[in-house]
Enzyme design. Structure first.
Site, PDB file in Angstrom:
ATOM      1  CB  SER A   1    -108.018 -29.090 -76.753  1.00 18.29           C
ATOM      2  OG  SER A   1    -108.649 -28.311 -78.049  1.00 18.29           O
TER       3      SER A   1
ATOM      4  CG  ASP B   1    -109.100 -25.377 -80.157  1.00 15.47           C
ATOM      5  OD1 ASP B   1    -107.971 -24.596 -80.525  1.00 15.47           O
ATOM      6  OD2 ASP B   1    -109.122 -26.448 -80.391  1.00 15.47           O
TER       7      ASP B   1
ATOM      8  CG  ASP C   1    -104.843 -27.154 -78.102  1.00 14.97           C
ATOM      9  OD1 ASP C   1    -106.163 -26.863 -78.495  1.00 14.97           O
ATOM     10  OD2 ASP C   1    -104.456 -28.239 -78.215  1.00 14.97           O
TER      11      ASP C   1
ATOM     12  CG  ASP D   1    -105.462 -28.281 -81.684  1.00  8.36           C
ATOM     13  OD1 ASP D   1    -106.395 -27.524 -81.721  1.00  8.36           O
ATOM     14  OD2 ASP D   1    -105.100 -29.426 -81.778  1.00  8.36           O
TER      15      ASP D   1
END
Length: 495
Positions: free
Chosen positions: A131, A276, A278, A280
């Protein structure tokens, strides 16, 4: 795209017992070469597959209905970090050696794994990602059937124990590997959250941070364009690049917001969006380039959902609550508070049937996305809301900010005392004022006109402080200064 594939990683022939200290409360995160490498990823993949398959077999024998339609396969994807592909290949080999088939999604964001786990009716899913952590870190996010989270007290500790022991079953035929990188079904599902016909002319800045978001953003732009939506999108730091030439994609760091803010102002855009690594998490900037704290976005989306779905439940975390609770009450919703962290939020949402859940950390969860968090759905909902209301983002959230100002999350590194000692001491300090206390997540003390929450981070060696008031900006400022000074005396250094 669908092709057969092979993995190049080759594990050791024997497995001695080892210690793996990269397991956290609800995911796996570690420093490369220190507590995470390909051998550890292999062990985790194999343990994960073995335990999920054992649970699956038991459920079939017991005729458990919610697992009857599952397939003995695990989906896996990875972000753009240079180490992610190698770790993914090692995990794939571990899963296959456990006798379980693998569906490799290619380069993905975490929410694509959430979607694919349910879409392909798999036993579970893995996203290889760190992340927003530094470039020398990586990790694995795991989900089980129906995209349900796995936490330390619900399977993750069992996976860790098996991975550490190396006592794997060895009588299974190797699983098969399939590469499925077509994102069409995922894009189709995400687009169901908005009515494209309601969209009005808007100009957007989208900053993918050179993470994994770019390809998905491109597909969503194509869908909007094909549908004739009057949306102009200017992309920033768009190309996935694991060297992160513009810095680690983490808009929680103020310095990382500057590029998006400047682009909004220079292009006179209506909205700025940043992700960010990834994707999510979704971060929003108003038409003035002002970063909007996540807690106010939770209130805005809660209001939007309650307008569509009256009397539904909304789940939120205890760090900042005044505004969210006021919005839910004003729109006749059912307020359900949950401990921070995706595994806790998702569990409470499933138990309550909540239509939406949000955290101030910019995680947003949706019942119709398998109770999982998505970074793409929030900005689509926001452009729909701007179009329907005819208001700017600043107009939508200014009332919230004025009525319930907050400090934003303040992070501190501990140099003298540990987190429990600090939390116990601050509770004693304020006990004379007889506040309402909650220990749901760290320590929350509510004094009526102001409150604070102090909690240890689940993922980093930090304590996190949030303070808010009921419309009293001066009170907020004074209490923030008072607690910061007190923490400094206790050896808590601003991070």
């Amino acid at each position: 795209m669908s092709t057969s594939a092979t993995t190049s990683y080759q594990p050791a022939m024997e497995f001695n017992a080892i210690t793996i200290n990269s397991f956290k409360a609800y995911d796996i995160r570690g420093e490369l070469g220190v507590n995470l490498d390909e051998d550890i990823a292999y062990r985790i993949g194999r343990a994960f597959a073995q335990i999920l398959y054992q649970r699956y077999q038991a459920a079939i024998e017991n005729k458990t209905n919610d697992m009857a339609d599952l397939k003995p396969a695990i989906v896996i994807g990875s972000d753009i970090r240079h180490s992610s592909e190698q770790l993914k290949q090692a995990a794939i080999k571990g899963i296959m050696d456990a006798g379980i088939d693998v569906i490799d999604l290619g380069m993905t964001g975490t929410e694509e794994v959430y979607f694919a786990t349910s879409y392909y009716q798999a036993l579970g899913g893995i996203e290889v990602t760190a992340s927003h952590n530094p470039i020398n870190y990586n990790g694995l996010k795991l989900v089980k059937e129906h995209s349900k989270p796995i936490s330390a007290d619900d399977g993750l500790a069992e996976i860790q124990a098996l991975a550490e022991s190396g006592q794997f079953t060895t009588d299974n035929q190797s699983g098969q590997l399939q590469l499925l990188t077509d994102k069409s079904a995922y894009i189709d599902h995400v687009m169901t959250f908005i009515d494209i016909d309601k969209l009005k002319p808007l100009k957007l800045i989208i900053n993918s941070g050179n993470g994994s978001a770019g390809p998905v953003v491109d597909l969503l732009i194509n869908r909007l364009t094909q549908a004739g939506a009057p949306i102009e999108i200017i992309t920033l730091h768009h190309t996935p690049d694991g060297s992160f030439p513009n810095g680690i994609p983490n808009p929680m760091i103020e310095a990382n917001r500057l590029a998006t803010q400047q682009a909004v102002l220079e292009n006179k855009a209506d909205l700025g969006i940043a992700f960010d690594g990834d994707f999510d998490r979704c971060f929003l900037f108003d038409e003035n380039g002002v970063f909007i704290d996540g807690s106010y976005i939770v209130g805005m989306l809660a209001q939007a959902f309650l307008n569509k779905y009256p009397s539904e439940s909304i789940v939120y975390d205890p760090r900042v609550i005044y505004n969210t609770e006021a919005v839910i009450e004003a729109h006749n919703g059912n307020a359900v508070i949950s401990k921070s962290g995706h595994s806790f939020i998702k569990q409470i949402m499933r138990e309550s049937g909540a239509v939406y859940g949000g955290e101030m950390s910019a995680h947003h969860y949706f019942r119709d996305f398998f109770y999982c968090d998505s970074g793409m759905i929030p900005w689509l909902l926001t452009i729909e809301l701007l179009s329907i209301t005819g208001k700017t983002l600043s107009e939508l959230v200014t009332g919230y900010i004025q009525s319930y100002p907050s400090s934003g999350e303040l992070n501190f590194r501990l140099t003298t005392h540990d987190a429990p000692t600090i939390i116990s001491a601050i509770e004693e300090k304020f006990s004379i004022d007889n506040p309402t206390k909650s220990l749901l997540d760290g320590l929350s003390l509510n004094f009526g006109e102001w409150r604070f929450n102090l909690r240890a981070s689940n993922t980093e060696p930090l304590i996190r402080l949030n303070i808010e008031s009921r419309g009293d900006h001066s009170l907020l400022a004074s209490k923030t200064q008072e607690i910061q000074q007190w923490l400094a005396v206790q050896g808590a250094v601003p991070a």
